[in-house]
Write an enzyme that holds these catalytic residues in place. Structure first.
Site, PDB file in Angstrom:
ATOM      1  N   ASP A   2     -66.991 -18.153 -12.245  1.00  0.00           N
ATOM      2  CA  ASP A   2     -65.862 -18.732 -12.977  1.00  0.00           C
ATOM      3  C   ASP A   2     -64.841 -19.357 -12.030  1.00  0.00           C
ATOM      4  OD1 ASP A   2     -64.438 -19.438 -15.187  1.00  0.00           O
ATOM      5  OD2 ASP A   2     -63.596 -17.446 -15.550  1.00  0.00           O
ATOM      6  N   ASN A   4     -64.541 -22.984 -11.456  1.00  0.00           N
ATOM      7  CA  ASN A   4     -64.844 -24.316 -10.905  1.00  0.00           C
ATOM      8  C   ASN A   4     -63.810 -25.353 -11.326  1.00  0.00           C
ATOM      9  OD1 ASN A   4     -67.185 -23.198  -9.945  1.00  0.00           O
ATOM     10  ND2 ASN A   4     -68.537 -24.195 -11.426  1.00  0.00           N
ATOM     11  N   GLY A   5     -63.434 -25.302 -12.606  1.00  0.00           N
ATOM     12  CA  GLY A   5     -62.500 -26.300 -13.137  1.00  0.00           C
ATOM     13  C   GLY A   5     -61.125 -26.164 -12.504  1.00  0.00           C
ATOM     14  N   ARG A   6     -60.648 -24.915 -12.381  1.00  0.00           N
ATOM     15  CA  ARG A   6     -59.327 -24.694 -11.783  1.00  0.00           C
ATOM     16  C   ARG A   6     -59.341 -24.996 -10.285  1.00  0.00           C
ATOM     17  NH1 ARG A   6     -58.912 -18.901 -13.845  1.00  0.00           N
ATOM     18  NH2 ARG A   6     -61.055 -19.397 -14.416  1.00  0.00           N
ATOM     19  N   HIS A  19     -67.694 -28.210 -10.363  1.00  0.00           N
ATOM     20  CA  HIS A  19     -69.016 -27.680 -10.712  1.00  0.00           C
ATOM     21  C   HIS A  19     -70.027 -27.983  -9.607  1.00  0.00           C
ATOM     22  CE1 HIS A  19     -67.621 -26.367 -14.521  1.00  0.00           C
ATOM     23  NE2 HIS A  19     -67.485 -27.571 -15.064  1.00  0.00           N
ATOM     24  N   ASN A  50     -70.322 -22.235 -24.258  1.00  0.00           N
ATOM     25  CA  ASN A  50     -69.897 -23.394 -23.455  1.00  0.00           C
ATOM     26  C   ASN A  50     -70.198 -24.745 -24.117  1.00  0.00           C
ATOM     27  OD1 ASN A  50     -70.495 -21.808 -20.254  1.00  0.00           O
ATOM     28  ND2 ASN A  50     -68.535 -22.202 -21.237  1.00  0.00           N
ATOM     29  N   ARG A 170     -66.935 -10.808 -11.220  1.00  0.00           N
ATOM     30  CA  ARG A 170     -66.343 -11.941 -11.928  1.00  0.00           C
ATOM     31  C   ARG A 170     -65.292 -12.563 -11.025  1.00  0.00           C
ATOM     32  NH1 ARG A 170     -65.206 -13.563 -18.009  1.00  0.00           N
ATOM     33  NH2 ARG A 170     -64.320 -15.601 -17.530  1.00  0.00           N
ATOM     34  N   LEU A 177     -65.705  -9.645 -19.700  1.00  0.00           N
ATOM     35  CA  LEU A 177     -67.144  -9.865 -19.542  1.00  0.00           C
ATOM     36  C   LEU A 177     -67.636 -11.098 -20.295  1.00  0.00           C
ATOM     37  CD1 LEU A 177     -68.649  -6.254 -19.631  1.00  0.00           C
ATOM     38  CD2 LEU A 177     -68.505  -7.799 -17.676  1.00  0.00           C
TER      39      LEU A 177
HETATM   40  C1  IPE Z   1     -67.595 -22.558 -14.107  1.00  0.00           C
HETATM   41  O1  IPE Z   1     -66.220 -22.512 -14.097  1.00  0.00           O
HETATM   42  C2  IPE Z   1     -68.252 -21.870 -15.274  1.00  0.00           C
HETATM   43  C3  IPE Z   1     -69.183 -22.740 -16.040  1.00  0.00           C
HETATM   44  C4  IPE Z   1     -69.228 -22.705 -17.347  1.00  0.00           C
HETATM   45  C5  IPE Z   1     -70.100 -23.643 -15.346  1.00  0.00           C
HETATM   46  P1  IPE Z   1     -65.284 -23.022 -15.266  1.00  0.00           P
HETATM   47  O2  IPE Z   1     -65.742 -24.374 -15.719  1.00  0.00           O
HETATM   48  O3  IPE Z   1     -65.207 -21.985 -16.329  1.00  0.00           O
HETATM   49  O4  IPE Z   1     -63.893 -23.172 -14.534  1.00  0.00           O
HETATM   50  P2  IPE Z   1     -62.442 -22.884 -15.124  1.00  0.00           P
HETATM   51  O5  IPE Z   1     -62.471 -21.550 -15.792  1.00  0.00           O
HETATM   52  O6  IPE Z   1     -62.140 -23.998 -16.076  1.00  0.00           O
HETATM   53  O7  IPE Z   1     -61.572 -22.906 -13.916  1.00  0.00           O
HETATM   54 MG    MG Z   2     -63.924 -20.532 -16.873  1.00  0.00          MG
END
Ligand code: IPE
Ligand code: MG
Length: 231
Positions: A2, A4-6, A19, A50, A170, A177
């Protein structure tokens, strides 16, 4: 995996770049696990929930998955890695489903390391499928209700034949979870790492393993009992 986006947002980069870096980190983590003597790694790559994300992000994730599999296939083969997938593979686009199925088949006899990728996976969905299969067996008389046990239920989960997780990590400072291996995690030790997944280096992994090794796993017993049953 978890954060990647942030991770990307903090650097002013597009989410997909996060990602991409996350996928590279996964490849490094597989190597680290092998080097550190871990034999099974299950990664939550794409949850059944997702699909709610913007379509560009969903398709970007699948393209990335296909690319990373292709780019590192020879390396995985060289390291004798067996690939398995849990989750509903059938719903994934063909361009990613097919190569995955091919590698699942071609790596079937690899023994050095088990890489389990949770793709379109949700624990509640997995439990519902298991319950349906058992109910169908009960309806046709293959099993009686009284004979339904944990081992029967477990054998209908997508993780049948795989060990329960000893440690769940995590990343990104979240404390939940999120529908991951809910039944299999009954006795898992959980470590929450504050770093975003693209920053989860081998050092971070070693910290998590060190934390795990300090935990006392009692499985319902007392401290004294555990002390005397351990060598
Ligand atoms: C990767 O991180 C998890 C995937 C679904 C590939 P996120 O995409 O959830 O990143 P955040 O939570 O927005 O930072
Ligand atoms: Mg996430």
């Amino acid at each position: 995996m978890d954060g990647n986006g942030r991770w990307a947002a903090a650097k002013g980069l597009p989410r997909l770049e996060g990602h991409r870096r996350g996928a590279e980190r996964l490849i490094e983590t597989i190597d680290s696990c092998i080097d550190l003597g871990v034999n099974t790694l299950t990664v939550f790559a794409f949850s059944a929930e997702n699909w709610k994300r913007p379509p560009e992000e969903v398709s970007g994730l699948f393209k990335l998955g296909e690319w990373i599999l292709r780019a590192h296939l020879a390396r995985l083969e060289r390291r004798n890695v067996r690939l398995r997938v849990i989750g509903e593979l059938a719903a994934l686009p063909e361009f990613v489903r097919k190569p995955l199925e091919e590698v699942i088949e071609s790596s079937r006899n690899n023994t050095a390391f088990n890489l389990v990728v949770a793709l379109n996976y949700g624990a509640r969905q997995e439990i519902v499928s298991a319950a349906k299969a058992i109910a169908a067996d009960a309806a046709t008389g293959k099993i009686s209700a009284d004979d339904v046990s944990w081992s029967v239920l477990e054998s209908h989960l997508q993780t049948a034949g795989m060990p329960d997780p000893d440690l769940i990590i995590r990343t990104s400072g979240e404390f939940r979870l999120s529908n991951f291996l809910l039944l299999q995690s009954a006795y898992a030790e959980i470590v929450f790492a504050s770093v975003f997944w693209p920053d989860f280096t081998k050092d971070q992994l070693q910290l998590a393993l060190a934390e795990y090794s300090k935990r006392e796993r009692r499985y319902g017993m007392t401290h004294e009992q555990v002390q005397t049953t351990q060598p």
